[in-house]
Design an enzyme around this catalytic site. Structure first.
Site, PDB file in Angstrom:
ATOM      1  N   GLU A 415       9.087   1.825  -3.882  1.00 18.18           N
ATOM      2  CA  GLU A 415       9.586   2.218  -5.471  1.00 18.18           C
ATOM      3  C   GLU A 415      11.138   2.988  -5.394  1.00 18.18           C
ATOM      4  O   GLU A 415      11.232   3.988  -5.279  1.00 18.18           O
ATOM      5  CB  GLU A 415       8.570   2.392  -6.497  1.00 18.18           C
ATOM      6  N   GLU A 491       0.149  -4.237  -3.087  1.00 20.06           N
ATOM      7  CA  GLU A 491      -0.336  -2.981  -4.493  1.00 20.06           C
ATOM      8  C   GLU A 491      -0.571  -3.971  -4.659  1.00 20.06           C
ATOM      9  O   GLU A 491      -0.312  -5.240  -5.436  1.00 20.06           O
ATOM     10  CB  GLU A 491      -0.115  -2.106  -4.381  1.00 20.06           C
TER      11      GLU A 491
HETATM   12  C1  IPT Z   1       2.436   1.883  -7.681  1.00 21.88           C
HETATM   13  C2  IPT Z   1       3.149   2.755  -6.356  1.00 21.88           C
HETATM   14  O1  IPT Z   1       4.009   1.588  -5.452  1.00 21.88           O
HETATM   15  C3  IPT Z   1       1.816   3.059  -5.317  1.00 21.88           C
HETATM   16  O2  IPT Z   1       2.271   4.337  -5.351  1.00 21.88           O
HETATM   17  C4  IPT Z   1       1.095   3.918  -7.054  1.00 21.88           C
HETATM   18  O3  IPT Z   1       1.386   4.748  -7.636  1.00 21.88           O
HETATM   19  C5  IPT Z   1       0.480   3.229  -7.867  1.00 21.88           C
HETATM   20  O4  IPT Z   1       1.717   2.339  -8.513  1.00 21.88           O
HETATM   21  C6  IPT Z   1      -0.426   3.070  -8.681  1.00 21.88           C
HETATM   22  O5  IPT Z   1      -1.446   4.127  -8.581  1.00 21.88           O
HETATM   23  S1  IPT Z   1       3.976   1.780  -8.622  1.00 21.88           S
HETATM   24  C7  IPT Z   1       3.742   1.131 -10.379  1.00 21.88           C
HETATM   25  C8  IPT Z   1       5.129   1.508 -11.558  1.00 21.88           C
HETATM   26  C9  IPT Z   1       2.991   0.012 -10.683  1.00 21.88           C
END
Ligand code: IPT
Length: 972
Positions: A415, A491
Site C-alpha cells: 500500500e 490478501e
Molecule cells: C489492507 C492492508 O494491506 C492490510 O495491512 C490491512 O489493513 C487490511 O487491508 C485490512 O485489515 S489495505 C485495504 C485498503 C484493503
C-alpha cells in the site's frame, strides 16, 4: 513537500537511511565465531521530545542509577512507559514529510556489559541490531557509532577498536517518530523500542562478511546445482552429497528437492580462513513460465496467511518459541504459505520456514498508506529524494534473507501507491537476485512485478481474472502484459471477528483456474493487547483502549487466531477448505473417491481410516487401503460393507486422512483431511398416533406437557420446567462483517438492520385460537415506525402417545423488505441450571451458511459456556449447523430436548442477544443467574468478509421470504 532543506533537519527527520553503519549482509543463526547477546534489563529514561535531554547519558561515567528499566528486546509502551497507539491507515500526526511532531517520545537506553573471559583478543567485532522502531542513535563507550532507520531491518556497526574487557557502556537513543515513520505506516500498533535482539559478534580475521547460496533444482534431470559465493572466499562442504567445493565453483548432483510439502534440507559448512558458518541448503527453482508460477517445474497453489509479528504481552518482540508455535499451527491447519506482512520478520522465522516447509513472500518494510486520503500528494515512493532510503530497505531485506529456500517472492512493500522509488527497488532486486519472483500489489500495471496480485477482489472478479479476461485497466499493451502474468490474492478473506465467509467459494476458483494460484488470508492473529479489569479478569484491548487521539477500533483484531493463539473457528474452516486431500463418495452406490491435491507429495505419508456412525455413534470402523496417489491423481474405491448398525437412525460414513508418522509439526495420527458421506437420508421425527386437545386448567391453557398463557398464547412451562418463549427472533448481534466497511455502504447490514429496528421488534398478538387438535397463536411482528413486518403463526400440537409438544412456525413477510434478515427462528429461555448441551448435527464448532465446511455431523457435548466463541469484540457467534436434535440438561441429566424438521441452527448462551450486542469487550458479558437463552433458527444470514472485502454471496443470503419450520419439545 518540505520547505526545509534536508541539511538543516535533525538526523531523525532527514530522509537518509542512516549514517556510520556497515553494508547489509546475509544473516546466519550461528557460526564458530563468538557472540554475546545483549538482551535483558536495560536502564531506561523516557523523554517527551527528541531533544528534552542532552546526550551526556552516553558517556561511560554518566550516573543512570535513578532511571527505570526496560526489557530488551521489548517495547517501552508495553512496559509501563507511555502507551501504544492503533491506527490503520492514518498517520497519528500531521502529514508533513519528512518532519515529525515535537511530541516525539524518545527512549534513552543504557546497558553496561563485560566481555566474557574467553572472548578472543584478536580480530574485530560488530554490534548488530535486528530491529529498532523507528530511529536509533548509538554510542559505545562514549563514542558515537551512528544513526539508523528502518525498523524491521538489521543494522550493524564495527566496534572492535572500542571494546574493553569490562565496563563497556552501550547507549542507544530511540525516537518513536522519524522520517522513517513515513515509510512504515502499516496497519498495526505503533510500538517504539528495541524490539529485536542486540548482539555483539566477534569478527576474526578472514571472517565471512557475506555469502550467497545458489541452490537450484532441475526437475527433468533430478539434479541440483550448488554454488556458494562468499566474501572472502573459502570452501563449502555438503557431506551428505559428498561435495567439497571452492566458493564460486558450481557442482551438479542428484538431490531431493526442497518444497514446502517436502522441506528437504542438506547440512553444509562454509569455511573461510577465519570462520565456519553452518548452512542448510534447499534445492529449488522458482520461475514464471506460461503465465504460471512454477517451483521445480510444477504449478504451486498458495494456501497462505498474512502474518504480522504479534504477541499480546510483548507486541512485536516475539520469541523463538512463539515463532515456532505460529508455524506449527499453520502446518497443522494445512497452511503452506506466509506473506510476512508487512516487513521482513525476525530472521530466525525464515530458518523455521525452511525447516518446517512454507512458501514465503518476504515483504519489505515499506508502506505509505496514509497518503491515500491526500490523493497520494507527497508520497515518498514517488519522490526521488526518498529513493536512497527505499533502495536501502530493499537491500537490507534481500541481503539478510537471500539464503532461505522458503523465500520464493520478494515483495516491495504494501500500500504505497505507485512511483519511481518502487521501480528503483525492483531494479536493484532483479539485478542482485534474479532467482525469485517480484511482488507488489499496489500497482495494477504490474510495471515492476512478475505476478499480478490483488487484495479482497470479489469472487466474480477472480473468476474473470482466472480466465484472463479481466476488465481493461490501462492501454492495450499493459493489459496484455498483465493478463499474461500469474495471479494471487495477497490478501483476501478478512478474518475480522466472526468469519471469514466465502472461503470455499474462493478455493473452488483457485482449483478451477490455473492462473489463480491461491491467496493469503488476512490475517494470522488478532493484535489484541492483554489487559486486566479492576477485578483482575484478563481481556484483550484494541484501538481506543489506550487513550489514543485517533484510532481504528477493533480493526486490529482480524486474525485466524485469537490473541492468545487459540485457533478461531475461521482457522478450523480454512484448514478444511484447503485440505490437500479430497474425500468424496456416494453412499447409495457404495463408492468413494480420493483425490490428492498436493502439489508435490504423494499420499504415502498418510493413512486412511473409516468409521460408520449411526446417530453419531460409531458402530464400525477400520483402516482403508488407499494407493499412494501422485499429486493430482484420484482413486475410485469401494466403501466397506455396511456394518449391521443395531441402533438404527441416520447413518454416515466418515473417512479421515491421518499422518502415518511423526513430523516436525505434528504427531502420527494427526488429521489432515476428512470427508463425510451420507449412508441414509435424514428422517423427520416420527409422527405419533394422534393429537391431544388443549384444555383449560387453573387459569392456564394446557396442551400435552405444555402450559400456556391463555391471553398471549405464550408457553410458560414444559413438563413443569419454566420457560420463556419460544417466540420469533430475527436479530443477531452484528458481526464485524455485518457492520461492513464504510466504502461499501449498500451492504452495511449491521447498520441497516439497526436503522430498521430489527433489534426492537414488537410482537402483537392477534388471536389465540383453541381448537380440538391445536393451539394456534397469530401474531404480527414488526419494528416501530415502519410498515414492514412478519406475520407469524405458531401452531402447537401434542402427541397422544409421547410427551412431545410440537410447534410449527409459519412466517410471511409483510410490506417491502429490502434487506436480508439476520436470522429467522425462535428464541426461548430455559433455567440457568441447564448448562450442558448435547446435540446430533454439525459441530463441534460454530458454523454459518458460508462458514460451514468444517462442520461435521456427529453427536457432540459441550457446556453452554464452551459453546461461546470469545471474539475480542463480542458479536454473534456459536451457532451449530444442521442440528437434528439438541438437549440442554442440568448436572443431573434433567432438562429439555428439541428435535427439528428440517435440521436447525442451535445456539445457547448465558446472555441475551441484546447484551451481546451492547458488549465491547469480553468482560462486559455477565452470565444471567436465571436463564440460558436458546436460539433455534431455520435460517441464518451468511457471514461474508465485508469488514474488508466482498459481502455475503447470493446463495448464503437470508432473504425475507415465506417460511415454515417445526420443532418438537420434550422433557428429559
Ligand atoms: C489492507 C492492508 O494491506 C492490510 O495491512 C490491512 O489493513 C487490511 O487491508 C485490512 O485489515 S489495505 C485495504 C485498503 C484493503
Amino acid at each position: 513537500m518540505s520547505t526545509t532543506p534536508d541539511a538543516q533537519l535533525p538526523y531523525y527527520e532527514d530522509m537518509s537511511p542512516g549514517t556510520g553503519g556497515l553494508p547489509p549482509r546475509a544473516w546466519t543463526a550461528g557460526s564458530d565465531a563468538a557472540r554475546l547477546g545483549l538482551g535483558g534489563d536495560w536502564a531506561f529514561r523516557l523523554s517527551p521530545t527528541a531533544t528534552a535531554e542532552d546526550e551526556s547519558f552516553a558517556r561511560p561515567d554518566y550516573d543512570a542509577s535513578g532511571w527505570g528499566t526496560v526489557a530488551v528486546p521489548g517495547h517501552w509502551v508495553l512496559q509501563g512507559h507511555g502507551a501504544p497507539i492503533y491506527t490503520n491507515v492514518l498517520y497519528p500526526f500531521p502529514v508533513d514529510p519528512p518532519r515529525v511532531p515535537t511530541e516525539n517520545p524518545t527512549g534513552d537506553h543504557r546497558r553496561v556489559f563485560d566481555l566474557p573471559e574467553d572472548w578472543p583478543a584478536d580480530g574485530g567485532a560488530v554490534l548488530r541490531f535486528e530491529g529498532v522502531e523507528s530511529c536509533a542513535r548509538v554510542w559505545l563507550n562514549g563514542q558515537e557509532l551512528g544513526v539508523f532507520k528502518g525498523s524491521r531491518l538489521p543494522h550493524e556497526f564495527a566496534v572492535g577498536e572500542l571494546l574493553r574487557p569490562s565496563g563497556n557502556v552501550l547507549a542507544v537513543r530511540v525516537h518513536q517518530w522519524s522520517s522513517g515513520t513515513y515509510l512504515e505506516d502499516q496497519d498495526q500498533w505503533w510500538l517504539p523500542g528495541i524490539f529485536r535482539e542486540v548482539t555483539l559478534l566477534h569478527r576474526p580475521a578472514d571472517a565471512v562478511t557475506d555469502f550467497f547460496v545458489h541452490a537450484s533444482y532441475d526437475h527433468a534431470s533430478g539434479e541440483g546445482t550448488l554454488r556458494v559465493d562468499a566474501e572472502p572466499g573459502g570452501r563449502v562442504t555438503v557431506p551428505e552429497l559428498g561435495l567439497d567445493l571452492a566458493t564460486g565453483e558450481s557442482a551438479t548432483v542428484a538431490v531431493e528437492p526442497w518444497t514446502a510439502e517436502t522441506p528437504r534440507l542438506y547440512e553444509a559448512t562454509l569455511a573461510t580462513g577465519g570462520e565456519r558458518v553452518a548452512l542448510r541448503v534447499g534445492f529449488r527453482t522458482v520461475v514464471v513460465e506460461d503465465g504460471v508460477i512454477k517451483v521445480n517445474g510444477e504449478r504451486v497453489l498458495f494456501r497462505g496467511v498474512n502474518r504480522h509479528e504479534f504477541h499480546p504481552e510483548t507486541g512485536r518482540a516475539v520469541d523463538l518459541e512463539t515463532m515456532r508455535q505460529d508455524l506449527v499451527l499453520m502446518k497443522r491447519h494445512n497452511i503452506n504459505a506466509v506473506r510476512t506482512s508487512h516487513y521482513p520478520p525476525h530472521p530466525a522465522f525464515l530458518d523455521l520456514c525452511d525447516e518446517l516447509g512454507l512458501w514465503v513472500i518476504d515483504e519489505c518494510d515499506l508502506e505509505t498508506h496514509g497518503f491515500v486520503d491526500l490523493g497520494w500528494r507527497g508520497n515518498p515512493v514517488d519522490d526521488d529524494r526518498w529513493t536512497p532510503a527505499l533502495v536501502d530497505r530493499a537491500r537490507r531485506m534481500v541481503e539478510r534473507d537471500k539464503n532461505h529456500a522458503s523465500v520464493v517472492m520478494w515483495s516491495l512493500g504494501n500500500e504505497c501507491g505507485t512511483g519511481r522509488g518502487l521501480t528503483a527497488m525492483a531494479d536493484w532486486i532483479r539485478e542482485r537476485d534474479p532467482s525469485r519472483v517480484i511482488h507488489y500489489e499496489g500497482d495494477m500495471s504490474c510495471a515492476d512485478t512478475d505476478v499480478y496480485s490483488r487484495m479482497y477482489a470479489p469472487h466474480e472478479e477472480v473468476d474473470q481474472i482466472g480466465q484472463r479476461t479481466e476488465a481493461a485497466w490501462a492501454d492495450a499493451e499493459l493489459d496484455a502484459k498483465r493478463r499474461a502474468l500469474p495471479f494471487i490474492l495477497c490478501e483476501y478473506a478478512h478474518a475480522m471477528g466472526n468469519g471469514p465467509g466465502g472461503l470455499s467459494d474462493y478455493q473452488r476458483l483457485f482449483e478451477t483456474h490455473e492462473r489463480c494460484q491461491g491467496g493469503f488470508v488476512w490475517e494470522w492473529i488478532d493484535h489484541g493487547i492483554a489487559k486486566r479489569t479492576a477485578e483482575g479478569e484478563l481481556f484483550y484491548g484494541y484501538g481506543g483502549d489506550f487513550g489514543e487521539e485517533l484510532h481504528d477500533g477493533n480493526f486490529v483484531c482480524d486474525g485466524l487466531l485469537f490473541p492468545d493463539r487459540t485457533p478461531s473457528p475461521g482457522l478450523i474452516e480454512y484448514k478444511k477448505v484447503i485440505e490437500p486431500v479430497r474425500i468424496e463418495g456416494d453412499g447409495a452406490a457404495g463408492t468413494l473417491r480420493i483425490t490428492n491435491t498436493h502439489d508435490f507429495a504423494d499420499l504415502s505419508h498418510l493413512t486412511f481410516s473409516w468409521a460408520y456412525e449411526a446417530e453419531g455413534v460409531e458402530v464400525g470402523g477400520g483402516e482403508l487401503a488407499v494407493p499412494p496417489l501422485a499429486p493430482g491423481e484420484s482413486a475410485d474405491l469401494k466403501l466397506p460393507d455396511r456394518p449391521a448398525t443395531g441402533t438404527g437412525g441416520e447413518a454416515l460414513w466418515t473417512v479421515r486422512a491421518l499422518l502415518a508418522a511423526d513430523t516436525a509439526w505434528a504427531e502420527a495420527g494427526h488429521e489432515v483431511a476428512w470427508g463425510q458421506i451420507p449412508a441414509t437420508t435424514p428422517t423427520a421425527p416420527a409422527a405419533s398416533g394422534g393429537v391431544l386437545a388443549p384444555r383449560r386448567e387453573d387459569g392456564a391453557l394446557v396442551l400435552g406437557p405444555g402450559a400456556f398463557d391463555p391471553a398471549t398464547g405464550a408457553l410458560l412451562s414444559l413438563g413443569g420446567l419454566a420457560v420463556t418463549g419460544p417466540r420469533l427472533d430475527v436479530w443477531r448481534a452484528p458481526t464485524d462483517n455485518d457492520n461492513g466497511a464504510p466504502w461499501q455502504p449498500d451492504e452495511r447490514y449491521g447498520l441497516i438492520w439497526r436503522t430498521l429496528g430489527l433489534h426492537r421488534l414488537h410482537h402483537r398478538v392477534d388471536a389465540v385460537e383453541v381448537a380440538d387438535d391445536a393451539l394456534t397463536v397469530r401474531t404480527r411482528v414488526a419494528p416501530a415506525a415502519t410498515d414492514v413486518g412478519l406475520e407469524t403463526v405458531y401452531r402447537w400440537t401434542a402427541d397422544t402417545d409421547a410427551d412431545r409438544l410440537r410447534l410449527t412456525v409459519s412466517v410471511t413477510p409483510l410490506g417491502e423488505w429490502t434487506c436480508p434478515l439476520p436470522r429467522l427462528g425462535v428464541r426461548l429461555g430455559v433455567p440457568a441450571a441447564l448448562g450442558r448441551a448435547e446435540w446430533f448435527g454439525g459441530g463441534p464448532g460454530e458454523a454459518y451458511p458460508d462458514t460451514h465446511a468444517a462442520s461435521r455431523i456427529g453427536r457432540w457435548a459441550l457446556s453452554v459456556d464452551e459453546m461461546q466463541t470469545p471474539y475480542v469484540r463480542p458479536q454473534e457467534n456459536g451457532a451449530r449447523a444442521d442440528v437434528r436434535w439438541a438437549r440442554l440438561t442440568d448436572d443431573g441429566g434433567a432438562g429439555i430436548a428439541v428435535e427439528g424438521a428440517p435440521p436447525f441452527w442451535f445456539t445457547a448462551r448465558r446472555w441475551t442477544t441484546e447484551q451481546l450486542d451492547a458488549a465491547e469487550h469480553t468482560p462486559d458479558l455477565s452470565p444471567s443467574a436465571d436463564t440460558v437463552w436458546v436460539n433455534l433458527d431455520h435460517g441464518q444470514q451468511g457471514i461474508g468478509s465485508q469488514s474488508c472485502g466482498p459481502g455475503v454471496l447470493p446463495p448464503y443470503r437470508l432473504g425475507a421470504a415465506p417460511a415454515e419450520f417445526s420443532f418438537a419439545f420434550s422433557r428429559i
